[in-house]
Design a protein around this motif. Structure first.
Motif, PDB file in Angstrom:
ATOM      1  N   LEU A 174     -18.806  17.784 -14.549  1.00  0.00           N
ATOM      2  CA  LEU A 174     -17.491  17.444 -14.007  1.00  0.00           C
ATOM      3  C   LEU A 174     -17.287  15.929 -13.930  1.00  0.00           C
ATOM      4  N   LYS A 175     -18.408  15.202 -13.925  1.00  0.00           N
ATOM      5  CA  LYS A 175     -18.330  13.744 -13.812  1.00  0.00           C
ATOM      6  C   LYS A 175     -18.427  13.042 -15.173  1.00  0.00           C
ATOM      7  N   CYS A 176     -18.520  13.846 -16.246  1.00  0.00           N
ATOM      8  CA  CYS A 176     -18.699  13.259 -17.577  1.00  0.00           C
ATOM      9  C   CYS A 176     -17.473  12.437 -17.967  1.00  0.00           C
ATOM     10  N   PRO A 177     -17.641  11.211 -18.414  1.00  0.00           N
ATOM     11  CA  PRO A 177     -16.505  10.378 -18.804  1.00  0.00           C
ATOM     12  C   PRO A 177     -15.788  10.934 -20.028  1.00  0.00           C
ATOM     13  N   ASP A 178     -14.488  10.641 -20.125  1.00  0.00           N
ATOM     14  CA  ASP A 178     -13.695  11.038 -21.301  1.00  0.00           C
ATOM     15  C   ASP A 178     -13.899   9.968 -22.369  1.00  0.00           C
ATOM     16  N   ILE A 179     -14.937  10.135 -23.169  1.00  0.00           N
ATOM     17  CA  ILE A 179     -15.338   9.097 -24.110  1.00  0.00           C
ATOM     18  C   ILE A 179     -14.273   8.859 -25.177  1.00  0.00           C
ATOM     19  N   LYS A 180     -13.507   9.896 -25.555  1.00  0.00           N
ATOM     20  CA  LYS A 180     -12.474   9.697 -26.572  1.00  0.00           C
ATOM     21  C   LYS A 180     -11.376   8.781 -26.040  1.00  0.00           C
ATOM     22  N   ASN A 181     -10.984   9.009 -24.803  1.00  0.00           N
ATOM     23  CA  ASN A 181      -9.955   8.160 -24.198  1.00  0.00           C
ATOM     24  C   ASN A 181     -10.474   6.735 -24.014  1.00  0.00           C
ATOM     25  N   ASP A 182     -11.783   6.638 -23.613  1.00  0.00           N
ATOM     26  CA  ASP A 182     -12.375   5.308 -23.425  1.00  0.00           C
ATOM     27  C   ASP A 182     -12.389   4.539 -24.746  1.00  0.00           C
ATOM     28  N   LEU A 183     -12.748   5.212 -25.825  1.00  0.00           N
ATOM     29  CA  LEU A 183     -12.795   4.555 -27.130  1.00  0.00           C
ATOM     30  C   LEU A 183     -11.390   4.177 -27.613  1.00  0.00           C
ATOM     31  N   ARG A 184     -10.410   5.054 -27.316  1.00  0.00           N
ATOM     32  CA  ARG A 184      -9.031   4.736 -27.706  1.00  0.00           C
ATOM     33  C   ARG A 184      -8.597   3.409 -27.086  1.00  0.00           C
ATOM     34  N   GLN A 185      -8.937   3.236 -25.804  1.00  0.00           N
ATOM     35  CA  GLN A 185      -8.555   2.001 -25.111  1.00  0.00           C
ATOM     36  C   GLN A 185      -9.317   0.798 -25.677  1.00  0.00           C
ATOM     37  N   ILE A 186     -10.593   1.003 -25.956  1.00  0.00           N
ATOM     38  CA  ILE A 186     -11.406  -0.098 -26.489  1.00  0.00           C
ATOM     39  C   ILE A 186     -10.877  -0.533 -27.854  1.00  0.00           C
ATOM     40  N   LEU A 187     -10.567   0.446 -28.718  1.00  0.00           N
ATOM     41  CA  LEU A 187     -10.056   0.126 -30.048  1.00  0.00           C
ATOM     42  C   LEU A 187      -8.687  -0.545 -29.970  1.00  0.00           C
ATOM     43  N   ALA A 188      -7.866  -0.131 -29.016  1.00  0.00           N
ATOM     44  CA  ALA A 188      -6.517  -0.701 -28.887  1.00  0.00           C
ATOM     45  C   ALA A 188      -6.548  -2.164 -28.480  1.00  0.00           C
ATOM     46  N   GLU A 189      -7.625  -2.565 -27.814  1.00  0.00           N
ATOM     47  CA  GLU A 189      -7.718  -3.943 -27.328  1.00  0.00           C
ATOM     48  C   GLU A 189      -8.225  -4.916 -28.382  1.00  0.00           C
ATOM     49  N   VAL A 190      -8.639  -4.405 -29.552  1.00  0.00           N
ATOM     50  CA  VAL A 190      -9.170  -5.266 -30.608  1.00  0.00           C
ATOM     51  C   VAL A 190      -8.045  -5.642 -31.571  1.00  0.00           C
ATOM     52  N   HIS A 191      -7.965  -6.933 -31.889  1.00  0.00           N
ATOM     53  CA  HIS A 191      -6.899  -7.414 -32.744  1.00  0.00           C
ATOM     54  C   HIS A 191      -7.471  -8.072 -33.998  1.00  0.00           C
ATOM     55  N   GLY A 192      -6.712  -7.952 -35.088  1.00  0.00           N
ATOM     56  CA  GLY A 192      -7.096  -8.624 -36.329  1.00  0.00           C
ATOM     57  C   GLY A 192      -8.455  -8.174 -36.833  1.00  0.00           C
ATOM     58  N   ASP A 193      -9.262  -9.146 -37.214  1.00  0.00           N
ATOM     59  CA  ASP A 193     -10.603  -8.859 -37.744  1.00  0.00           C
ATOM     60  C   ASP A 193     -11.679  -8.925 -36.677  1.00  0.00           C
ATOM     61  N   THR A 239     -20.158  -2.770 -38.410  1.00  0.00           N
ATOM     62  CA  THR A 239     -19.483  -3.356 -37.244  1.00  0.00           C
ATOM     63  C   THR A 239     -19.449  -2.355 -36.108  1.00  0.00           C
ATOM     64  N   ASN A 240     -19.368  -2.874 -34.904  1.00  0.00           N
ATOM     65  CA  ASN A 240     -19.203  -2.006 -33.740  1.00  0.00           C
ATOM     66  C   ASN A 240     -17.877  -1.263 -33.818  1.00  0.00           C
ATOM     67  N   ARG A 241     -16.850  -1.961 -34.301  1.00  0.00           N
ATOM     68  CA  ARG A 241     -15.540  -1.324 -34.403  1.00  0.00           C
ATOM     69  C   ARG A 241     -15.598  -0.156 -35.391  1.00  0.00           C
ATOM     70  N   GLY A 242     -16.313  -0.350 -36.505  1.00  0.00           N
ATOM     71  CA  GLY A 242     -16.431   0.723 -37.489  1.00  0.00           C
ATOM     72  C   GLY A 242     -17.106   1.948 -36.909  1.00  0.00           C
ATOM     73  N   GLN A 243     -18.166   1.744 -36.155  1.00  0.00           N
ATOM     74  CA  GLN A 243     -18.866   2.866 -35.548  1.00  0.00           C
ATOM     75  C   GLN A 243     -17.993   3.561 -34.515  1.00  0.00           C
ATOM     76  N   ALA A 244     -17.295   2.740 -33.701  1.00  0.00           N
ATOM     77  CA  ALA A 244     -16.438   3.313 -32.657  1.00  0.00           C
ATOM     78  C   ALA A 244     -15.308   4.124 -33.276  1.00  0.00           C
ATOM     79  N   GLN A 245     -14.691   3.597 -34.360  1.00  0.00           N
ATOM     80  CA  GLN A 245     -13.587   4.304 -35.004  1.00  0.00           C
ATOM     81  C   GLN A 245     -14.061   5.625 -35.609  1.00  0.00           C
ATOM     82  N   LEU A 246     -15.221   5.585 -36.301  1.00  0.00           N
ATOM     83  CA  LEU A 246     -15.759   6.813 -36.889  1.00  0.00           C
ATOM     84  C   LEU A 246     -16.101   7.812 -35.798  1.00  0.00           C
ATOM     85  N   PHE A 247     -16.673   7.327 -34.714  1.00  0.00           N
ATOM     86  CA  PHE A 247     -17.009   8.183 -33.579  1.00  0.00           C
ATOM     87  C   PHE A 247     -15.738   8.847 -33.048  1.00  0.00           C
TER      88      PHE A 247
END
Length: 887
Positions: free
Chosen positions: A619-638, A769-777
């Protein structure tokens, strides 16, 4: 001044040769009392003024010497062969009855025109005139490479009909056969006044047999004499002789005079008939080890030579280390390497048995039993036996019911059965060869597997499923339902390290094969390492609350990509301990680092508690998909994502799902030229598009042709006389459709392979890249699911928080070449031995000088006397583990 015993111990302290003076146990007095060793000062030369020790000769020598050098601490020199020679003189006079006047030493042996003759150590003559040689005795240092050929040349030169090579512990006795050759063997030397034929005809009883011998050396001597040139499989033929001899000893022990039949006759054909008859009787008594109607394949003349050295050895109840060494020598090392199967060193086995403390009413299984070491040590631990009567009792009351073993490999299965026979078990529950623990469906395919099925059905408590009445052999398709989950109290195993299972039907029954199946996704050959499956199989074989000790490659414990294995185990069982073995443990066969995993399977109530805890934590497990969505949204350009912004568990799950990055060779074309990832990606995308276009075109053509056929058929239906035309149209269409479908199948496979390459390139790009792994995840539902499972498992384990015994072996008992290293009583003393006469190996896994009764009161033993096994026992008692705290 040192005593004779102290000098002897100093001379023979090097245990690398496993040497003793056991040859002279029958001379009537201790060896040190048979020799007169004195100390005196060296008078000249480099070591003038230093002390040395000399042994007084027991007979007058032709050279006039009355003593011979044997040892000097200052020079580091010794002459063990001189000690052996003087003791042989004593034995010839006492045991064999030859007077000193018929003995001579250092007798020149001339070979043709050789200027410097060699000398025979001892020559025994037929009478006091010393004109006719009867016996030659050649005494060697324990590790001398010179042997049989030299001895035969001496016999030929002196005309002696018999001779013996000896180092004080091992011997080979030769005699001149009826054909005049000096390459036949005798069970013993003739006594004074006794002919060679009388030696062959003298009865031998069970009580005459030797229990102390170097069987490996015996086999090596037989190889030099005949086996290497016999044209037969050495392992099988030696094994047949062992098998026949064990039966002879067993049957002889029940006769009034206890006279053995495993004897050689003067005529080789009679010898062959007698031994082959014993072998046939043994096969009838213990079926399933050899094929029906199989005979000894050694020629009669070769068998004749082999029997002499074996006649007076006692196998039943013998020192099992002796047999282990011999079988390990016989099994081809290359075959063992390819299959990842190695004899488990006895300290490792004893450690595991002591730690798990098997009880008399507990069922024990080894699903990869090899030579049966775990079962043999369990048998000795639970039910020690020192006499034939005790061994028979152990067999009927314990071993035949509670000890179970399986092995797929033919020679390993034979070896384990033989060793169990030697130890006194009837091998009732040793199953193999060709019985595969990994897949119970294979049990239906051969006699031994069918015996396993019937045995499990007979012991109903060992099977968790309910097997219907009737013949279970008719339900092969229900094998997994019946035999996946068993109820053994203990499993002890060193499963094969090497090899992969590729059968998808087998892998489908293993949870640990899930990641491999998902990675393949029908596009590649699915496969999983054999030892990974053995982990799951072993836990499935345990009853709830049962315990196991498993030897595994260390990578299974510390490789990040294999963390799913550890998590699976932790959800099924409590980890009791992990013992890192020394890297020399399995040398010279392999240098693979290994560890022993000790675990106890959860009971049903413990599993329920575990599940409830996991449910609460989920019940306490984080929503990792939502967390990654926010992390990816905060990255700009390259810009890349900082590593610390991504939960570390994401990287762990990624690595577990994609453990193998592309190798540069994967970007090579058909000629082997490496073209680079971008070129490979571009060409693969183009090729995939072309293949897909062909598929679409063929599928479209198929539909068009099918529609055209229907129109044509409709147009001729009104004309019954055109039936043949309709049939031809249909046949033509079917033929064309079959060809098109075959082409579609071929193109589909090609397309899947190209898509697989593109997916792998996609993963390879994501790794950079970290972004590449996060996006694929983020884009992969399976990874999101794996993350949740892993997070819940980790948090559950943190909440459980129980102590685990951890230890690392610092002394493995072997050097870097795989030779055993030993313990000395002191710097200047002989090697230590246990109660069975084993030389104590210098290792820290188990203290062989402590027995089971000592360990019951382990708290009172000094810490310095506790090796890893004993330290675990202390831990188990402190943690109130039931198998050590309850009777």
């Amino acid at each position: 001044m040192l005593s004779s015993l102290e000098v002897i111990n100093l001379i023979f302290k090097d245990p690398a040769v496993l040497h003793s003076l056991s040859e002279f146990e029958d001379i009537g007095i201790p060896v040190e009392d048979a020799l007169e060793i004195t100390e005196r000062v060296i008078q000249s030369g480099k070591y003038a003024g230093s002390l040395a020790y000399y042994v007084k000769t027991l007979i007058t020598t032709r050279s006039g010497l009355s003593e011979y050098f044997v040892y000097s601490a200052e020079t580091g020199q010794s002459a063990p062969e001189e000690i052996v020679r003087q003791l042989w003189l004593k034995k010839l006079m006492t045991t064999y009855g030859y007077p000193a006047e018929q003995l001579d030493i250092e007798v020149p042996v001339h070979f043709g025109t050789e200027i410097h003759p060699k000398a025979a150590d001892i020559v025994v003559y037929t009478d006091r005139s010393k004109s006719t040689a009867k016996i030659i005795v050649e005494c060697k240092q324990p590790d001398s490479a010179e042997g049989i050929e030299q001895l035969k040349s001496y016999m030929n030169s002196k005309g002696a009909p018999s001779a013996v090579w000896s180092n004080g512990a091992d011997r080979i006795t030769l005699y001149r056969s009826v054909k005049g050759n000096f390459d036949d063997t005798l069970p013993d030397l003739p006594k004074n006044g006794q002919s060679l034929q009388e030696v062959l005809e003298a009865p031998i009883t069970i009580d005459d047999l030797r229990e102390t011998f170097n069987f490996k050396r015996v086999i090596q001597d037989l190889e030099e004499l005949v086996l290497a040139d016999s044209g037969t499989d050495e392992f099988n033929e030696i094994f047949k002789l062992i098998f026949a001899k064990i039966w002879d000893e067993k049957s002889a022990s029940k006769t009034k005079g206890k006279t053995t039949r495993f004897r050689k006759s003067v005529e080789p054909e009679k010898t062959y008939t007698a031994i082959n008859t014993l072998f046939a009787e043994a096969c009838e008594e213990w079926p399933g080890i050899f094929d029906d109607d199989q005979d000894i394949e050694l020629a009669a003349r070769h068998l004749q030579v082999c029997i002499g050295p074996l006649e007076k050895l006692r196998f039943m109840g013998s020192n099992l280390r002796i047999m282990d060494d011999a079988f390990e020598y016989l099994l081809p090392s290359e075959a063992k390497k390819k299959k990842g199967q190695f004899f488990t060193p006895r300290p490792v086995i004893e450690m595991c048995v002591r730690m798990l403390n098997p009880k008399s009413g507990e069922f024990v299984m080894d699903p990869a039993c090899g030579s049966g070491g775990f079962l043999l040590h369990t048998m000795d631990w639970v039910f020690p036996a020192h006499t034939m009567e005790q061994r028979e009792q152990r067999k009927s009351e314990y071993a035949s019911r509670y000890l179970w073993g399986i092995d797929f490999e033919k020679r390993a299965a034979k070896t384990s059965r033989a060793l169990m026979l030697i130890a006194g078990d009837g091998h009732t529950n040793i199953f193999g060869p060709d019985v595969n623990s990994i897949d119970p469906r294979t049990w239906y395919d051969n006699t031994s597997g069918q015996e396993l099925i019937r045995g499990l059905k007979k012991h109903k408590k060992l099977v968790q499923a309910k097997i219907p009445a009737g013949d279970p052999l008719l339900d092969r398709d229900r094998a997994w339902e019946y035999f996946q989950h068993l109820n053994f109290d203990i499993v002890l195993a060193n499963p094969p390290f090497a090899g992969e299972i590729k059968d998808s039907q087998t892998l489908a029954h293993y949870e640990l094969a899930g990641p491999a199946i998902r990675r393949a996704k029908g596009k590649r050959q699915v496969k999983e390492e054999r030892d990974v499956l053995f982990i799951e199989r072993i836990i499935d074989m345990l009853k709830p609350g049962g315990r196991a000790a498993v030897v595994l490659p260390q990578g299974k414990f510390n490789n990040p990509s294999l963390s799913y294995i550890r998590e699976w185990i932790l959800n099924k069982a409590r980890i009791l301990g992990v013992v890192g073995l020394h890297q020399n443990t399995f040398k010279p066969h392999t240098g693979t680092k290994t560890s022993v995993l000790l675990l106890q399977k959860y009971t049903h109530s413990e599993l329920a508690e575990h599940a409830a805890l996991s449910k609460t934590i989920a019940l306490k497990c984080p929503d990792i998909k939502n967390d990654l969505r926010q992390i990816l949204a905060e990255v700009h350009g390259d810009d890349d994502i900082p590593t610390e912004s991504i939960p570390g568990l994401v990287f762990d799950v990624f690595d577990a799902a994609f453990p193998e990055p592309f190798d540069p060779a994967d970007y090579a074309d058909e000629s082997g030229e490496i073209r680079g990832r971008e070129e490979m990606k571009s060409s693969s995308e183009q090729a995939a598009a072309n293949v897909r276009a062909q598929i679409v075109e063929i599928e479209k053509a198929l539909k068009t042709e099918a529609a055209g056929l229907q129109v044509a058929i409709a147009s001729v239906k009104t004309a019954p006389d055109r039936v043949d035309q309709v049939k031809r149209l249909r046949d033509k269409h079917r033929e064309k459709a079959a060809a098109d479908k075959a082409k579609l199948k071929e193109l589909g496979s090609e397309h899947l392979a190209l898509v697989d390459i593109l997916n792998r390139i996609r993963v390879d790009e994501a790794r950079e890249t970290n972004r590449g792994q996060a996006q694929l995840f983020f884009d992969t539902p399976d990874l999101i699911s794996d993350y949740k499972t892993k997070w819940i498992a980790n948090e559950t384990l943190k909440a459980l928080d129980y102590p685990v015994f951890m230890a690392v072996s610092e002394r493995g008992g072997k050097d870097s070449s795989g030779n055993y290293t030993y313990i000395y009583k002191s710097v200047d003393d002989a090697t230590k031995r246990d109660s069975l006469g084993h030389i104590l190996v210098d290792q820290d896994l188990v203290n062989f000088e402590l027995d089971k009764r000592d360990l019951e009161n382990i708290a009172g033993i000094p810490a310095s006397d506790l090796d890893i096994a004993e330290q675990f026992i202390l831990f188990a008692k402190e943690q109130n583990l039931s198998f050590w705290t309850q009777p």
